[in-house]
Each structure stands twice: as C-alpha cells, then as structure tokens.
Design a protein around this motif. Structure first.
Motif, short mmCIF file in Angstrom:
data_model
loop_
_atom_site.label_atom_id
_atom_site.label_comp_id
_atom_site.label_asym_id
_atom_site.label_seq_id
_atom_site.Cartn_x
_atom_site.Cartn_y
_atom_site.Cartn_z
N GLU B 445 82.50 75.95 71.25
CA GLU B 445 82.23 75.33 72.51
C GLU B 445 80.99 74.83 74.04
OE1 GLU B 445 85.62 74.09 74.26
OE2 GLU B 445 86.67 74.20 72.38
N GLY B 446 79.85 74.35 73.71
CA GLY B 446 78.99 74.14 74.43
C GLY B 446 77.34 75.02 73.56
N GLY B 447 77.61 74.74 72.66
CA GLY B 447 76.44 75.17 71.89
C GLY B 447 75.85 73.99 71.33
N ASN B 448 74.62 74.78 70.91
CA ASN B 448 73.56 73.55 70.49
C ASN B 448 73.41 73.50 68.96
OD1 ASN B 448 72.14 72.91 73.09
ND2 ASN B 448 72.17 74.70 73.11
N ILE B 449 73.15 72.73 68.38
CA ILE B 449 72.59 72.03 67.36
C ILE B 449 71.70 71.44 66.51
CG2 ILE B 449 73.87 71.39 64.95
CD1 ILE B 449 76.10 71.52 65.84
N ASP B 450 70.61 71.95 65.70
CA ASP B 450 69.30 70.96 65.97
C ASP B 450 68.96 70.60 64.52
OD1 ASP B 450 66.66 69.71 67.10
OD2 ASP B 450 65.95 71.48 65.42
N ILE B 451 68.54 69.21 63.79
CA ILE B 451 68.22 68.85 62.80
C ILE B 451 66.46 68.37 63.00
CG2 ILE B 451 68.68 67.24 60.34
CD1 ILE B 451 71.40 66.17 62.45
N SER B 452 65.93 68.96 62.47
CA SER B 452 64.28 68.91 62.26
C SER B 452 64.04 68.59 60.85
CB SER B 452 63.23 69.81 62.14
OG SER B 452 64.13 71.32 62.00
N THR B 453 62.37 68.21 60.73
CA THR B 453 62.37 67.69 59.23
C THR B 453 60.61 67.54 59.85
OG1 THR B 453 61.02 65.22 60.42
CG2 THR B 453 63.79 65.57 59.06
N LYS B 454 60.56 68.71 58.44
CA LYS B 454 59.21 68.53 58.02
C LYS B 454 58.20 68.25 57.13
CE LYS B 454 56.72 73.67 58.87
NZ LYS B 454 57.06 74.48 58.54
N ILE B 455 57.33 67.44 56.49
CA ILE B 455 56.59 67.89 55.33
C ILE B 455 55.98 69.26 55.31
CG2 ILE B 455 54.80 66.46 54.23
CD1 ILE B 455 57.34 64.41 55.68
N ILE B 456 56.07 69.40 54.13
CA ILE B 456 55.15 71.11 53.57
C ILE B 456 55.28 70.95 51.95
CG2 ILE B 456 58.39 71.73 52.95
CD1 ILE B 456 56.98 74.19 54.40
N ASN B 457 54.42 71.33 51.79
CA ASN B 457 53.60 71.80 50.34
C ASN B 457 55.05 73.09 49.96
OD1 ASN B 457 51.93 69.70 49.80
ND2 ASN B 457 50.20 70.75 51.35
N ALA B 458 54.89 72.79 47.83
CA ALA B 458 55.60 74.03 48.02
C ALA B 458 54.89 75.58 48.00
CB ALA B 458 55.78 73.50 46.48
N GLU B 459 54.28 75.48 48.41
CA GLU B 459 53.38 77.05 48.22
C GLU B 459 54.12 78.00 49.38
OE1 GLU B 459 52.14 74.21 47.73
OE2 GLU B 459 49.90 74.48 47.90
N ASN B 460 54.36 76.71 50.20
CA ASN B 460 54.77 77.22 51.30
C ASN B 460 55.90 77.53 52.50
OD1 ASN B 460 51.84 77.02 51.93
ND2 ASN B 460 51.38 74.87 52.91
N ILE B 461 56.93 77.02 51.61
CA ILE B 461 58.12 76.66 51.35
C ILE B 461 58.96 79.01 51.53
CG2 ILE B 461 60.56 76.65 50.88
CD1 ILE B 461 59.53 74.11 49.06
N LYS B 462 59.05 78.50 52.78
CA LYS B 462 59.38 80.19 52.70
C LYS B 462 61.29 80.16 53.16
CE LYS B 462 55.58 81.71 56.09
NZ LYS B 462 55.02 80.66 57.13
N CYS B 463 61.61 81.11 52.29
CA CYS B 463 63.01 80.98 52.71
C CYS B 463 63.21 83.12 52.27
CB CYS B 463 63.93 80.26 51.22
SG CYS B 463 63.38 81.35 49.66
N PRO B 464 64.45 83.36 52.43
CA PRO B 464 65.27 84.58 51.91
C PRO B 464 65.12 85.14 50.81
CG PRO B 464 66.70 83.71 53.40
CD PRO B 464 65.40 82.88 52.41
N GLU B 465 64.99 86.42 50.12
CA GLU B 465 64.62 86.65 48.24
C GLU B 465 65.24 86.26 47.74
OE1 GLU B 465 62.29 89.47 46.78
OE2 GLU B 465 62.36 89.19 48.66
N CYS B 466 66.55 86.33 48.24
CA CYS B 466 67.98 85.47 46.92
C CYS B 466 67.87 84.48 46.36
CB CYS B 466 69.52 86.02 47.56
SG CYS B 466 69.60 85.09 49.66
#
Lengths: 124, 665
Positions: B445-466
């Motif tokens: 309760e009382g927390g924040n949730i943010d939804i964002s968009t970003k136009i990005i090229n495939a090679e710039n996508i960062k994600c965890p190893e798995c």
C-alpha cells in the motif's frame, strides 16, 4: 413506457434483466426461444430487443437478420448477448445488424447505459 | 560300333568287353537307328571302311545327336572326308593299334565325364544365381509395403519364381486371432483336397508346438480359407499330398505369426530348402514392421480421439461453467444496486465479497480457456494497427479504481515517438492488464507503479542472462514496454520459471496472491505470436520490472510490407487468410467503403489507406474462417469477388485471394 423484448433460453438471465429493467421503468416482454422471440417481436414491435445468440431452433443471428431486412422492424435497436469464447461472432453480429454487442458475463451498469443510449438515439 | 565287317566287330567285341566296356554293334543303318532308339551310347566307333553302309545318312544322324556322344572314326586312308570334320572327335587310321584305340576311348570317356560334371555344376550355379536374384527382388519388394496381405503375396510370388511350387498353403492369424489358410496353386483345388489341406494345416500347426503351449487355439471348423488357382480348368486331387513338400514357420521376432508349406511334383534339392527358408525368414521383418505400423495407427487414432475429447471438454467447460456466472453476477449486482431492497452495511460487505469472488472465478476460467486454446493452436488473432500509448492508457483507466483503493500511484512515461504495432488489440490489452494487475497485487500500500514505453533497436535491448537467448533472435525496431512495481521481488533462479506454464514458483508467493499461475505463460504465448518477447528483472524486497517488446510498425509501411506481415501472421496463426485489396481512383474508394459501412469493421486498417495523388487503395484482412464476413462482402460487392476485375461505379476493383494450407489435424 418503453417496451423491451428479452430473448434468451437461460431463464435466470431473462429473470434478472427483467427485474432490473422493470425497476428502471421499462415494460418487459420475455421469450425463451428464438421462435417465440421472433413471433413476439412482430406482434408487439418493441422499442428495443436484447437477444442471445446461442438458442435452440432460431438463433439470435437469424432473428436479427430477419428483422433488420424487414422495413417494418428494421428500426428496432438490437443488443446481442453472447459468451466470450465466440469472439468472432462480434463481427457477424454487426453484420446482421445488431446495434451493440455485449459479452457474457456482462456488467449490469453497462447493459443499462447501453439500453438508455440506444433508446435516446432512436428518439432523435 | 558301326561296321559291315564282322571280323572287326568280333575283334573289338572281345577287346572292349575285356576292358569291361559294354559293347553293341550295328551292321547296317537300320540296326544303328534301332539301337539309338533304345540306348544312347557314350561312344560310337564308326568304321568308314564299310562300303555296304549308307555313310552320308549315318553322318547326318550322328550330326544331329553329336552333343551327347563321342564319335571315333576309323579311316581307310590318311585323308579325312570333310563332312566328318564336324562330327568326329578322333580319327584312327587302319590298321588301328588296339592300345591306341583303348587309350583313345578312355581319354574321351574321361573328357566326357568331366564335361558332364562341369555342366551340372554350371546348371546348379545358374539356378542358385536365379534364386538369389529372386531373394533380392522379394527383399526389395518387402521393403516397399507395410500391408500384411501384400507381404504374404510377395512371399508366395517369390517362392513361385524361385522354386516353382504346385501348391502353397499359408496359415496366418488375423489381429483378432481368426485363423486363415491362403492356398495358391497351379490347378484348382478339389473340395476333398481342400478338406485334406485344412486338416493337414491343423496337424502342421500342432506339430510346430509339440510339448509347448500353442499361442492360439486352432480348430479346423474355425479355419477360413482363400483359394487362388492359376489354371481354373484342371483340378488337383489327393495326388498333391504325395508330392515333395517343405514347411517353414513365420515368426515375428519371438512370436509365432504363421507358417508356409509348399508342394512340388519334383523333389526339392538342398539349395531349394535353403532358398525356401530364407524367403520365409525374409518376410518376418516387414511383417513385424507392418504390425508396428498398425499398432501406431491405432494409437494415433486413439490420441486423436482423446485430443478431440479434450477440446470438446474445453468447449463444454466454456459454456457450462460460464453460463451460471452471468445470472450469479447480475443477481449480486441487482442487490448491491439497492433495487431489491435496502441493504445493511454488513449485507453490502458480504455481497461485495461475493461479487469480487465471482469476478475472480470468471478470470480463472478465462485463463484456463485461453491456455487450452493456445495449446490447441486455436487462438485466433485479429491483427490491426494498435497504438501502444492508447492501449496503455486504456488499461490504466480500467485498473485505476483498484489502485486507488490500495493507495497506489500509477504513472506513465511515454517515448517521444509514437509506437504503433501490428497486433490484436484485445490481446495487447490482456497482456497489459495482466502485467498491471500483477504489479498492483504485489506492491505494498502506498507504493508506486510506472508504465513506460521506449522505441529501441533490437541490438540495444538489455536483459538478464537467462533471457538473452530469446532476445538475441530479435531484429529491427521495437517498442519496449516496462511495468515497474515496488513489490516483494522475485529471486534470480525463479526469474525464467515464472513464464513457464504450471512451473509457477512453488513459494508462498503464488498462494498469497492466488490465481492459476497461467497469467504470465499466456502473456508470453501472446507475445510470441506477435513476434515479440518478454522478460523480467527483479531485486528481492525492492520490486520487479516486467519488460516486453513488440516490432514497431513504421508509419511509412506500404502495402507490400504489410502484406508480408500478414503472411507471417497467417503462418503464426496457422489459419487461412483472405486479403482483399481494393484500389480505386479519386474519392470513389472512400465513398464505396462508407456506403457499405465497411470502415466500421476492426479488420480495416485506416493507416493502410495509401494516398498517392488520385489513387487510393485499401486492404482488408479477413480470417478465412469468417465466412459470414466474406459472404457479406460478396453480397455487398458481389461482382468484385466473382470476377478478378470488375466495375463498381467508377472504381476499378482488384482483389487478391491468398490461402495458406491449414496444418493437418
């Protein structure tokens, strides 16, 4: 008083809708299969119809099509009800002339505001 | 010996009999012919000094039979008559020395014996070669079929070619253990012989299992027979039973399948026996395969039936479980609305609990149905251009109330560029709704949730190893959507598991929150079908961020790019698609569309209205299953669909109809 015709083979749905609509001041007529529904529609010429799609004998599409292609009845607004699994029915409903399509299980407030809106549009 | 000289005859009679040769003589032509009729001599001793004989006639006779005998000629002088050159194997001059005569006879006899042996072994060799050839041929024919009856026929043909039987009997058991005797023969089998063969088959069968348990009971009355005869006019009778015969068992690995017995009026040799057994063995392997294939076919049929049952079950669930929800929910709503009477605060509280749970129940059923549809490949996607910002705002409004109740702050951060994707709008709403409601559930309760968009090229996508494996496959421009919560977080080792069906982490987390654990797997499947991807980042205690990407539809997308996408999507959906391209000059197309109320359909895509000076074209994508819409179009603009090019008012209308074969069921 506006006349509303309810056609659905599920009696509980007809019952609940009838209660709400009548408590909001509409007069309701009920039919529990397509055949009776069509007969009743031609007899009383309601101000609005709420139609279920899946019904024995004559289904909702057919009733809608028969009425909408008939100059005498084509001005009756039709709300089409159906289960969510039959999503592609929405398109067919629009094609057969249903004015609004509502997915079961529906939101009561949504049904009521749609009824109100369609009747107002018809007045104009 | 052929001679008119009695003295000579007498001399050679004595001489040759002494050497234990069998001696006969002819003193005139007729006598010679008579002897030839009764015995075929190994050696003819022809005395050409005999003036009383008709020598040319003798020569002609000998010439005719010379293949089978040795001819020695006694000459009067050292001059060989030319007609003798062809027929005589040796020439002896008068006076003939007895020693030379004896040695000549012996040499020629030995030569003849050697020749006979050679030709016999040659004959055997060619017979074996032929049998080998037949074996090879039947072997390759066996490989070509998996039909049990055909296999037996190929075996019989092979046996006929290689060994030439008079009668062949094959005993088999059909799948329901029904015994069957197949009889192939040259002549017709008489009725009493048939009975005898049946009896014989039963006896043979029993003899194969002496002291052992028989795999099937065999009663002569149950034994059905099929007869094939090459020559239907003549009959075989009991004489066949006296013919030479051979019997071989046909085994499928260790199991008895049947036996084959053949009868022939001349005796079988050792090679024949070998050949027979080889052919009988050869048929076993393909018969075994045929049995496997039958088994697999039966199992497939059963699987198909079960699959069918499953989807039937799903549709029953969809109808039967959902049906009562509608009146249940409506009844609660009626009471909550106060229409049915005034409520006490407690009544309202409990009715609300009821209503909330009905809604949860509805959601669970929807999840289950979605998953089973996806699994069955029956999920239909209706692709249109979808504005991501709009979709996010829409879903945010839906959840605003719930967030407010919990005192959560919902914010959005959009990229400067517009993000339009080619997608099923309802499904994108579902994805966003799922992620957002998860975020709301987990954030304190009382927390924040943010939804964002970003136009990005495939090679710039960062994600965890798995997740990197999947992200690597992406190419081109994407819109990346991030839903960031301040929830309890997910441990690293569970991060990838949460998107797997039924692998929902076993922790108290899922129980605390409830649900089927199908939400995220469904989201992932939906994104897969859109050529997108999903992943998550998380820190335990701080919160999680769920990211997903979808390919951006460029504003400049022209018809052909779209067309390509359609084809791609049609393949993803494994459905048939109809594309309708309508192009027209000037404003006609818009008039046409408006006139027919076509623009209202979700299938139409306004961004596809490509305006090129005075040419306008429009493409509609209609799932082929939607016969109603196709029929509708046919009705409205029937000349369009019936003819490739047709006039509609002032418009040139062209349509293309493309189908993609449905996967076999």
């Amino acid at each position: 008083m506006k006349k509303i015709l309810l056609v659905d083979d599920e009696q509980d749905i007809v019952e609940t809708l009838k209660f709400v609509l009548e408590s909001d001041g509409y007069t309701c007529f009920c039919a529990y299969n397509g055949e009776d529904g069509l007969k009743l529609a031609k007899e009383i010429i309601p101000d609005l119809m709420i139609l279920d799609i899946m019904m024995p004998k004559i289904n909702g599409f057919k009733i809608s099509r028969l009425l909408k292609y008939d100059a005498k009845y084509k001005n009756i607004p039709i709300i089409m009800l159906t289960a969510r699994s039959q999503e592609s029915d929405k398109q067919i409903g629009e094609e057969t002339g249903a004015d609004v399509y509502i997915t079961k299980p529906f939101d009561l407030d949504n049904v009521l505001s749609t009824v109100k809106q369609l009747l107002n549009e018809k007045e104009e | 010996m052929v001679s008119d000289n009695n003295k000579k005859i007498k001399h050679y009679d004595e001489l040759l009999t002494n050497f234990s040769h069998d001696f006969q003589f002819a003193s005139d032509n007729q006598m010679f012919f008579d002897i030839l009729d009764t015995v075929m001599p190994q050696i003819i001793l022809l005395d050409t000094c005999s003036a009383q004989l008709d020598l040319p006639q003798l020569y002609r006779k000998i010439n005719a039979i010379k293949e089978n005998l040795v001819t020695l000629t006694i000459l009067k002088e050292d001059k060989i008559p030319p007609e003798l050159l062809n027929i005589s194997d040796a020439f002896l001059m008068e006076p003939v020395s007895d020693n030379i005569l004896i040695s000549t006879i012996n040499v020629n006899l030995r030569r003849k014996e050697a020749l006979t042996r050679l030709s016999t072994s040659n004959q055997n060799l060619s017979k074996s070669l032929y049998q080998l050839d037949v074996l090879y041929n039947t072997g390759s024919q066996f490989a070509a079929t998996l039909d049990k009856e055909k296999l037996i026929n190929i075996m019989l043909e092979g046996l006929d070619k290689a060994l030439g039987f008079s009668v062949a009997c094959v005993l088999t058991f059909k799948s329901d253990n029904e015994p069957l005797l197949i009889i192939n023969s040259i002549n017709q089998i008489s009725d009493r012989l048939l009975e005898a063969l049946k009896l014989r088959a039963v006896l043979n069968y029993k003899s194969l299992f002496e002291n052992k348990e028989m795999p099937f009971e065999l009663n002569i009355n149950d034994l059905k027979t099929i007869k094939y005869a090459k020559n239907p006019i003549e009959d075989y009778d009991f004489s066949v039973l006296r013919y030479d015969n051979m019997l071989a068992q046909i085994n499928l690995s260790d199991n008895f399948y049947g036996f084959v017995e053949i009868y022939r009026d001349n005796e079988f040799t050792n090679e024949d026996t070998q050949c027979f057994h080889t052919i009988a063995q050869q048929v076993s392997m393909p018969l075994k395969n045929a049995a496997y294939v039958q088994e697999i076919q039966a199992k497939n049929k059963e699987l198909y039936r079960l699959e069918h049952l499953k989807s039937e079950f799903v549709s029953i669930v969809s109808h039967e479980l959902r049906t009562p929800i509608t009146p249940l929910k409506t009844s609660l709503e009626i009471m909550l609305s106060g229409r049915a009477g005034i409520l006490t605060p407690n009544m309202e509280k409990f009715l609300n609990i009821g209503k909330n749970n009905v809604e949860t129940f509805q959601k669970i059923i929807n999840d289950l149905l979605d998953m089973s549809k996806i699994e069955a490949g029956k999920m239909d996607y209706k692709f249109t251009s979808v504005n991501m910002e709009k979709a996010i705002s829409f879903v945010k409004t839906l959840q605003n109330n719930v967030a407010d109740e919990k005192g959560l702050k919902l914010t959005t951060t959009f990229d400067e560029d517009f993000a339009t994707v080619f997608a099923d709008e309802q499904r994108i709403h579902q994805v966003l709704n799922n992620l957002l409601s998860n975020a709301i559930k987990f954030t304190k309760e009382g927390g924040n949730i943010d939804i964002s968009t970003k136009i990005i090229n495939a090679e710039n996508i960062k994600c965890p190893e798995c997740f990197s494996e999947e992200i690597k496959k992406l190419k081109g421009k994407y819109v990346q959507v991030c839903v960031k919560d301040e929830g309890i977080g997910i441990e690293d080792e569970n991060l990838a598991k949460i998107f797997d069906q039924f692998k929902q982490i076993e922790s108290s987390l899922s129980r605390e929150v409830g649900g089927t654990g199908l939400g995220l797997p469904i989201v992932r499947k939906i994104l897969d079908a859109h050529n997108g991807a999903i992943w998550a980042e998380s820190k335990v205690g701080e919160g999680s961020s769920f990211y997903f990407v979808l390919p951006v539809m460029s504003e400049k997308s022209n018809f052909w790019i779209l067309h390509k996408q359609l084809i791609q999507q049609a393949k993803v959906n494994k459905t048939k698609f109809v594309t309708l391209t309508i192009s027209a000059k000037g404003n006609c197309i818009e008039n046409l569309m408006q006139e027919n109320n076509l623009l209202s359909g979700t299938y139409l895509n306004n961004s596809l209205l490509e305006k090129d000076k005075d040419l306008t074209s429009l493409t509609m994508v209609i799932p082929d299953g939607d016969r109603h819409l196709v029929d509708f179009l046919k009705r409205k603009i029937d000349s369009v669909i019936l003819n490739d090019k047709a006039r509609y008012g002032k418009c040139d209308i062209i349509y293309t109809y493309t189908t993609y074969p449905k996967e076999k069921e």
